[in-house]
Design a protein around this motif. Structure first.
Motif, PDB file in Angstrom:
ATOM      1  N   TYR A  62       0.899  -1.308   0.008  1.00  0.00           N
ATOM      2  CA  TYR A  62       0.150   0.059   0.080  1.00  0.00           C
ATOM      3  C   TYR A  62       0.827   1.303  -0.080  1.00  0.00           C
ATOM      4  CZ  TYR A  62      -3.282  -3.545   0.940  1.00  0.00           C
ATOM      5  OH  TYR A  62      -4.269  -4.627   1.141  1.00  0.00           O
ATOM      6  N   VAL A  63       1.842   1.161  -1.066  1.00  0.00           N
ATOM      7  CA  VAL A  63       2.556   2.312  -1.010  1.00  0.00           C
ATOM      8  C   VAL A  63       1.926   3.552  -1.448  1.00  0.00           C
ATOM      9  CG1 VAL A  63       4.681   3.505  -2.284  1.00  0.00           C
ATOM     10  CG2 VAL A  63       4.589   0.935  -1.549  1.00  0.00           C
ATOM     11  N   ASN A  64       2.122   4.815  -0.907  1.00  0.00           N
ATOM     12  CA  ASN A  64       1.474   6.050  -1.250  1.00  0.00           C
ATOM     13  C   ASN A  64       2.371   6.720  -2.493  1.00  0.00           C
ATOM     14  OD1 ASN A  64      -0.433   8.049  -1.208  1.00  0.00           O
ATOM     15  ND2 ASN A  64       1.135   9.255  -0.158  1.00  0.00           N
ATOM     16  N   TYR A  65       1.581   6.822  -3.613  1.00  0.00           N
ATOM     17  CA  TYR A  65       2.055   7.522  -4.889  1.00  0.00           C
ATOM     18  C   TYR A  65       1.785   9.027  -4.769  1.00  0.00           C
ATOM     19  CZ  TYR A  65       3.407   2.866  -6.090  1.00  0.00           C
ATOM     20  OH  TYR A  65       4.023   1.298  -6.159  1.00  0.00           O
ATOM     21  N   PRO A  66       2.405   9.861  -4.671  1.00  0.00           N
ATOM     22  CA  PRO A  66       2.202  11.176  -4.415  1.00  0.00           C
ATOM     23  C   PRO A  66       1.641  11.823  -6.014  1.00  0.00           C
ATOM     24  CG  PRO A  66       4.447  11.128  -4.291  1.00  0.00           C
ATOM     25  CD  PRO A  66       3.939   9.677  -4.405  1.00  0.00           C
TER      26      PRO A  66
END
Length: 96
Positions: A90-94
């Motif tokens: 669940y990596v946050n991609y800006p």
């Protein structure tokens, strides 16, 4: 078509995630989508909720009447638990 109860369930589930992960853009966008659906389709602008050891209680005004829906904590917090257990998925991609 989702019922009001379904939309409230989805909204509170993602709200719990965004409260813990305020910089998670995907979660934030999803929460905003459900808030828009609640407003557009049901006239609900600010659902309120409380919680205890077992349940989440959401109160909304529908047709000038207050209605309360309840959901087990275990059911609501499952998504947050998954994210916390496997953060690499669940990596946050800006925003670009």
């Amino acid at each position: 078509m989702m019922s009001l109860q379904d939309k409230l369930y989805n909204w509170i589930t993602i709200k719990v995630v965004t409260d813990e992960r305020p910089h998670d853009t995907a979660a934030s966008d999803t929460r905003k989508m459900f808030e828009q659906l609640l407003a557009d389709e049901h006239g609900i602008v600010e659902p309120s909720f409380t919680t205890d050891e077992e349940m989440y209680y959401i109160s909304v005004e529908v047709d000038k009447e207050t209605k309360t829906y309840r959901f087990p904590r275990e059911l609501i917090e499952v998504m947050l638990k998954q994210i916390c257990d496997e953060p690499e998925k669940y990596v946050n991609y800006p925003d670009s």
